[in-house]
Design an enzyme around this catalytic site. Structure first.
Site, short mmCIF file in Angstrom:
data_model
loop_
_atom_site.label_atom_id
_atom_site.label_comp_id
_atom_site.label_asym_id
_atom_site.label_seq_id
_atom_site.Cartn_x
_atom_site.Cartn_y
_atom_site.Cartn_z
N GLU A 178 -0.83 3.08 10.83
CA GLU A 178 0.36 3.94 10.94
C GLU A 178 0.06 5.27 11.64
OE1 GLU A 178 2.22 4.44 7.11
OE2 GLU A 178 2.74 2.33 6.98
N GLU A 376 1.58 -4.60 5.80
CA GLU A 376 1.97 -3.92 4.56
C GLU A 376 3.45 -4.15 4.34
OE1 GLU A 376 1.20 0.31 3.94
OE2 GLU A 376 -0.76 0.12 4.91
C1 BGP Z 1 2.06 3.36 3.86
C2 BGP Z 1 0.60 3.71 3.89
C3 BGP Z 1 -0.14 3.45 2.62
C4 BGP Z 1 0.67 3.55 1.34
C5 BGP Z 1 2.11 3.08 1.48
C6 BGP Z 1 3.04 3.42 0.34
O1 BGP Z 1 2.75 4.20 4.70
O2 BGP Z 1 -0.07 3.01 4.90
O3 BGP Z 1 -1.28 4.25 2.64
O4 BGP Z 1 0.46 4.71 0.69
O5 BGP Z 1 2.71 3.55 2.65
O6 BGP Z 1 3.47 4.76 0.42
P1 BGP Z 1 3.27 5.79 -0.75
O7 BGP Z 1 1.90 5.57 -1.24
O8 BGP Z 1 3.45 7.13 -0.14
O9 BGP Z 1 4.31 5.50 -1.76
#
Ligand code: BGP
Length: 474
Positions: A178, A376
């Site tokens: 990302e 993801e």
């Molecule tokens: C994505 C990232 C992860 C993870 C996920 C969930 O953007 O790649 O690292 O953290 O989001 O988001 P958050 O943890 O902020 O709830």
């Protein structure tokens, strides 16, 4: 053993996935390793930010301990194997391998990552390795991080060293996770260090990250390794409020800035002309040196990882812009709350399963149907302890529902010829979420912080196991 889904004969499976489909999950070093200042690891921006402003973090919990994968990786990999993983994505911590970001390699880090890779392979789980996951070594941030061109050289050394050390066994590499996130969170909206609001710097950081990615691809190819190299991009399909040309234009601008600024150069080797025209018009072009665009053009990726959480709904600008406020993308469009939208209230993100299909079709139609996978997708929920039963299992039915509904759309995309090879959940076990720390939990496996990080597989983990073993679900 706790069994959630009764085994069903294969012919009853309604949504069948290819037998070689990549089933697994994703993670990142800062969020799960712990031991953040042990065994020679240097500080990164998260360690530093927590040390200086702990109150910014949920319950003042920082990245020092996280989920202790550094010590418990064997147990964790055994759980991955048990719930059916055939692949797992983790990141190498740049500041664990190079405590100052460059210079001398930390031999403890080499031992650790070798152990993890070997343990995964021993368990028939393919390691997918990402290089940069939001974790700039502090020493490099002191000279500006991605703002400073010389950080690209340090990153090239880091990437090269990883390919050299681990490339004999790791066959799927990713340059960044990302890359738009450090740009927007670090330089526009204040969620990542250095938390400044400066569109010009944001554009420069984006360009340098992209150039660094291309240079890592170049270096990987020069080494004649046999694996594949790609990037992981969060794609947020931009939907206009209506067909009105002003709304459509607003959605197009959001798409250019947040999706295509990395998608096009990574896959096609060129920036969209509309994006260049927009930045020129705004007078925010980055500094580009001779040869940079050729490097990007000649080093496109083999494999695209796609993170999908939520759509971006956009309408033409209606709100007034406060006089003198620093320039933000939101000066060009407004966010639109679609009536009746489905929300994950804990994270405040819209859940729109069809978005996954729409973005995959876009990849097929406009990006040469490049080989890709969902890298993801996931749902963070607060206080999951309330769903724990007497056997100790957390009943996260909402997560099963979430995965199922997305996988149905993914399945349809496969049927329509999209070259999508796998699905990884965010994340394997509950981990530390940047400023949110342990507020929302995402894992197949619960990590009980009150019981020394005790691991228990959630209902979704058992469900996943059944899906993998049947190559699908009903
Ligand atoms: C994505 C990232 C992860 C993870 C996920 C969930 O953007 O790649 O690292 O953290 O989001 O988001 P958050 O943890 O902020 O709830």
């Amino acid at each position: 053993m706790y069994e959630i889904v009764k085994a069903k004969p294969d012919h009853e499976v309604k949504y069948t996935f290819p037998t070689d489909f990549w089933w697994g999950s994703a993670s990142s070093a800062t969020q799960m390793e712990g031991e953040a200042n042990k065994d020679g690891k240097g500080p990164n921006i998260w360690d530093y930010w927590y040390e200086t402003e702990p109150e910014l973090f949920h319950n003042k919990v920082g990245p020092q301990h996280t989920s202790d994968f550094y010590r418990r990786y064997r147990e964790d990999i055994a759980n991955m194997k048990y719930i059916g993983h055939n692949s797992f994505r983790f990141s190498i911590s740049w500041s664990r391998l190079f405590p100052n970001g460059f210079g001398k390699v930390n031999s403890h880090a080499v031992v650790f990552y070798n152990n993890v890779i070997n343990e995964l392979i021993k368990n028939d789980i393919e390691p997918f390795v990402n290089l940069y996951h939001f974790d700039m070594p502090l020493e490099l941030q002191k000279i500006g991080g991605w703002e400073n061109r010389s950080v690209i050289e340090a990153y090239e050394l880091y990437a090269y060293t990883c390919f050299e050390l681990f490339g004999d066994r790791v066959k799927k590499w990713f340059t960044h996770n990302e890359p738009i996130v450090p740009v927007e969170c670090g330089y526009l909206y204040g969620f990542h260090y250095p938390a400044v609001v400066d569109f010009q710097k944001a554009v420069q950081v984006a360009f340098h990250s992209m150039l660094a990615s291309a240079k890592a691809v170049q270096s990987y190819r020069k080494m004649h390794k046999t694996g594949k190299i790609g990037i992981i991009i969060n794609l947020t399909p931009s939907y206009p409020r209506s067909d009105n040309p002003e709304d459509v234009k607003a959605a197009h601008i959001a798409d250019l800035l947040f999706n295509r600024s990395f998608l096009d150069p990574s896959v096609k080797g060129v920036y969209p002309q509309d994006l260049i025209d927009l930045l020129k018009k705004l007078d925010y072009m980055p500094e580009i040196q001779p040869g940079d665009l050729e490097t990007i053009q000649n080093n496109t990726i083999d494999l695209l990882g796609i993170n999908y959480y939520q759509p971006r709904r956009v309408k033409a600008k209606e709100k007034l812009i406060e006089e003198g406020s620093p320039f933000l993308p939101e000066h060009l469009f407004d966010h639109y709350e679609m009536p009746g939208r489905k929300m994950n209230p804990y994270r405040g993100w819209e859940i729109y399963e069809k978005g996954m299909y729409d973005l995959l079709i876009n990849i097929k139609e406009n990006y040469n149907n490049i080989e890709c996978f969902i890298a993801e997708n996931g749902m963070g929920v607060e206080d999951e302890e309330r769903f724990r039963d007497e056997q100790g299992v957390i009943h996260d039915d909402y997560r099963i529902e979430f995965m199922k509904e997305h996988l149905k759309w993914l399945h349809r995309a496969i049927e329509e010829g999209v070259n999508v090879k796998g699905y990884h959940l965010w994340t394997f076990m509950d981990n530390w979420s940047w400023l949110n720390a342990y507020k929302n939990r995402y894992g197949f496996v619960s990590v009980n912080l009150d019981k020394d990080g005790e691991r228990t597989i959630k209902k979704s983990g058992y469900w996943f196991k059944s899906v993998v073993s049947h190559h699908g679900f009903n």
